[in-house]
Design a protein around this motif. Sequence first.
Motif, PDB file in Angstrom:
ATOM      1  N   LYS B   3       1.559  -5.350  12.947  1.00 12.89           N
ATOM      2  CA  LYS B   3       2.116  -5.418  14.296  1.00 12.89           C
ATOM      3  C   LYS B   3       3.190  -4.352  14.512  1.00 12.89           C
ATOM      4  CE  LYS B   3       1.479 -10.291  15.008  1.00 12.89           C
ATOM      5  NZ  LYS B   3       2.122 -11.487  14.543  1.00 12.89           N
ATOM      6  N   LYS B   4       3.816  -3.955  13.420  1.00 13.40           N
ATOM      7  CA  LYS B   4       4.912  -2.979  13.519  1.00 13.40           C
ATOM      8  C   LYS B   4       4.430  -1.650  14.053  1.00 13.40           C
ATOM      9  CE  LYS B   4       8.977  -4.240  11.550  1.00 13.40           C
ATOM     10  NZ  LYS B   4       9.686  -4.295  10.314  1.00 13.40           N
ATOM     11  N   ASN B   5       5.362  -0.985  14.709  1.00 13.80           N
ATOM     12  CA  ASN B   5       5.039   0.299  15.297  1.00 13.80           C
ATOM     13  C   ASN B   5       5.400   1.412  14.324  1.00 13.80           C
ATOM     14  OD1 ASN B   5       3.954   1.656  17.331  1.00 13.80           O
ATOM     15  ND2 ASN B   5       5.616   1.307  18.796  1.00 13.80           N
ATOM     16  N   TYR B   6       4.457   1.793  13.489  1.00 15.63           N
ATOM     17  CA  TYR B   6       4.754   2.849  12.537  1.00 15.63           C
ATOM     18  C   TYR B   6       4.459   4.212  13.140  1.00 15.63           C
ATOM     19  CZ  TYR B   6       5.186  -0.803   9.082  1.00 15.63           C
ATOM     20  OH  TYR B   6       5.594  -1.908   8.395  1.00 15.63           O
ATOM     21  N   LYS B   7       5.435   5.088  13.002  1.00 16.34           N
ATOM     22  CA  LYS B   7       5.270   6.426  13.551  1.00 16.34           C
ATOM     23  C   LYS B   7       4.555   7.314  12.544  1.00 16.34           C
ATOM     24  CE  LYS B   7       5.979   9.620  16.543  1.00 16.34           C
ATOM     25  NZ  LYS B   7       5.400   9.529  17.873  1.00 16.34           N
ATOM     26  N   LEU B   8       5.013   7.202  11.307  1.00 11.69           N
ATOM     27  CA  LEU B   8       4.493   8.050  10.238  1.00 11.69           C
ATOM     28  C   LEU B   8       4.102   7.170   9.067  1.00 11.69           C
ATOM     29  CD1 LEU B   8       7.098  10.946   9.982  1.00 11.69           C
ATOM     30  CD2 LEU B   8       4.624  11.279  10.108  1.00 11.69           C
ATOM     31  N   GLU B   9       2.924   7.454   8.512  1.00 12.23           N
ATOM     32  CA  GLU B   9       2.496   6.683   7.353  1.00 12.23           C
ATOM     33  C   GLU B   9       1.870   7.622   6.333  1.00 12.23           C
ATOM     34  OE1 GLU B   9       0.435   2.612   7.761  1.00 12.23           O
ATOM     35  OE2 GLU B   9       0.387   3.493   9.770  1.00 12.23           O
ATOM     36  N   ALA B  10       2.179   7.370   5.067  1.00  8.58           N
ATOM     37  CA  ALA B  10       1.466   8.090   4.015  1.00  8.58           C
ATOM     38  C   ALA B  10       0.623   7.066   3.285  1.00  8.58           C
ATOM     39  CB  ALA B  10       2.442   8.755   3.062  1.00  8.58           C
ATOM     40  N   LYS B  11      -0.628   7.429   3.043  1.00 11.16           N
ATOM     41  CA  LYS B  11      -1.514   6.502   2.327  1.00 11.16           C
ATOM     42  C   LYS B  11      -2.099   7.203   1.114  1.00 11.16           C
ATOM     43  CE  LYS B  11      -2.664   3.367   6.029  1.00 11.16           C
ATOM     44  NZ  LYS B  11      -3.619   2.979   7.067  1.00 11.16           N
ATOM     45  N   SER B  12      -1.824   6.623  -0.046  1.00  9.13           N
ATOM     46  CA  SER B  12      -2.313   7.174  -1.319  1.00  9.13           C
ATOM     47  C   SER B  12      -2.158   8.686  -1.360  1.00  9.13           C
ATOM     48  CB  SER B  12      -3.787   6.827  -1.530  1.00  9.13           C
ATOM     49  OG  SER B  12      -3.981   5.468  -1.319  1.00  9.13           O
ATOM     50  N   LEU B  13      -0.976   9.145  -1.051  1.00 12.92           N
ATOM     51  CA  LEU B  13      -0.754  10.583  -0.980  1.00 12.92           C
ATOM     52  C   LEU B  13      -0.422  11.156  -2.355  1.00 12.92           C
ATOM     53  CD1 LEU B  13      -0.326  12.867   1.334  1.00 12.92           C
ATOM     54  CD2 LEU B  13       2.008  12.755   0.467  1.00 12.92           C
ATOM     55  N   ASN B  14      -1.192  12.186  -2.724  1.00 14.46           N
ATOM     56  CA  ASN B  14      -0.905  12.938  -3.942  1.00 14.46           C
ATOM     57  C   ASN B  14      -0.748  14.401  -3.555  1.00 14.46           C
ATOM     58  OD1 ASN B  14      -1.276  11.191  -6.552  1.00 14.46           O
ATOM     59  ND2 ASN B  14      -2.836  10.509  -5.086  1.00 14.46           N
ATOM     60  N   ALA B  15       0.196  15.068  -4.202  1.00 11.73           N
ATOM     61  CA  ALA B  15       0.365  16.482  -3.899  1.00 11.73           C
ATOM     62  C   ALA B  15       0.520  17.248  -5.203  1.00 11.73           C
ATOM     63  CB  ALA B  15       1.581  16.697  -3.007  1.00 11.73           C
ATOM     64  N   TYR B  16      -0.027  18.459  -5.230  1.00 10.97           N
ATOM     65  CA  TYR B  16      -0.012  19.282  -6.440  1.00 10.97           C
ATOM     66  C   TYR B  16       0.448  20.693  -6.115  1.00 10.97           C
ATOM     67  CZ  TYR B  16      -3.292  15.582  -7.786  1.00 10.97           C
ATOM     68  OH  TYR B  16      -3.887  14.374  -8.023  1.00 10.97           O
ATOM     69  N   TYR B  17       1.281  21.236  -7.001  1.00  9.71           N
ATOM     70  CA  TYR B  17       1.525  22.680  -7.001  1.00  9.71           C
ATOM     71  C   TYR B  17       0.721  23.210  -8.177  1.00  9.71           C
ATOM     72  CZ  TYR B  17       5.714  21.830  -4.090  1.00  9.71           C
ATOM     73  OH  TYR B  17       6.579  21.466  -3.105  1.00  9.71           O
TER      74      TYR B  17
END
Lengths: 233, 254
Positions: B3-17
Amino acid sequence: MNHIDLELERLKSKLMDMWDLVEYQLQSGHEAMLKADHELAAKVVKLGRKVNNYDVKIDSMCENLLALYTPVAVDLRLILATLKINANLERIGDTAEGISMFVQQQERPFLPELLEKTNTYAMFTEAIAMFADCRKAYKASNTELARTVIKRDKMLNKIYRKSDDVVAAYLQIYPESIKECLALLSIIKKVERVGDQITNIAEEIIFYRDAKVVKHKSKKKKKANGNDNSENA
Amino acid sequence: MSKKNYKLEAKSLNAYYGNFHALKDINIAMEEKAVTAFIGPSGCGKSTFLRTLNRMNDYIDGFRVEGEILLDNRDIYGKDVRVDELRKEVGMVFQKPNPFPKTIFENVVYGLRIQGIKDKRVLAETAETSLRQTALWDEVKDKLDKSALALSGGQQQRLCIARALAISPSVILMDEPTSALDPISTAKIEELIYELKKDYTIVIVTHNMQQAGRVSDQTAFFYMGELVEFSKTKIMFTSPKHERTQNYITGRFG
């Protein structure tokens, strides 16, 4: 207005709300005692829960302010003082409840003669007046007023110290009033405690506004034999 | 939750250099019109994560993202997303104030000019609104045609925030926005953040724990590329759930 100022204002106004409730408890406890009004006494007892909620809420507001804003100087003193004032208000509320519980056992109002001889009426009225002035002192940051409140506690102590003898003498004439007398003595003791708690609050107001510690000063003053010029009793 | 108003969400985020796994399975949902602070020791991934939120890392060789970042429920790494459009929505303010070597006025309206807006009235109105929002208007209204570089550091930073606001984003990312400023300028920016959250969603990376406490509604603690704890700032600073969080915020890390 600064963000922290807004939060501190919220804290202060919460404390004032609690203060109003406790003041009502104390006044009503007195009135209930004079009239042996069980209904009013029950109301005072019931309010205790509301006061407790304020107690918990104010504690947690202080905790959050300390953790989130790392306050210093006057802001820090305000929060430290509020923590202690909160605790004392809660105790005063408890005392009013305790008195009301005695009232609920009371079959009829105290005999006017007994109230007069023990000075209970004067003592209770003075405690309520001190409490009201202490509130004014907090609201207006008036430390002069807080200092006069502290001095007035002496009268309460005096009445309390005499009460044993007065009641003992009264009992010799009216031995059948023993139950009534014991209840009254307990109430007098409680009101004397209220005086101490109001004093504690007044001391915290002075700490908050003037950054001066005035508690536990009276004994030192006597020892110093007048060398201490501070006017704090 | 939903129900909450989420503006930004990350889902299972992986990042690599390249081979380095910089962000490990990040799941987080940030509320609209609230301030979220990222804290954690250097190299914990908080800035990397902030930069994935408007794809600032796209230009770094070997940088790669897996998982989703949803802005208003739309994946910003989706094929149909234009990065310039995304940046209009998600503005950014950096550690060191970086005004362009132009006039104050031109700095504020820079984004609008790039968009091709030429209407003088629109430009002037936007400049005034943005400068008022950052409480800079009264200080600079008589010298809009002077170089922005003549402003103090704190003013420059507020100018950069005004520049970000001028293109009406809905999210503002701030990467240590006060670490180069003196305490008074810092306090002004913090008050500004408090004001701005009425209209914007703000995400701020900060090394200053007290700052996170003062300005944010929610705090995320990152450590070694993991999101260790994410909760209301009040809870984080009074009774964190994880010992690592506690050790970090009490300065006992090690």
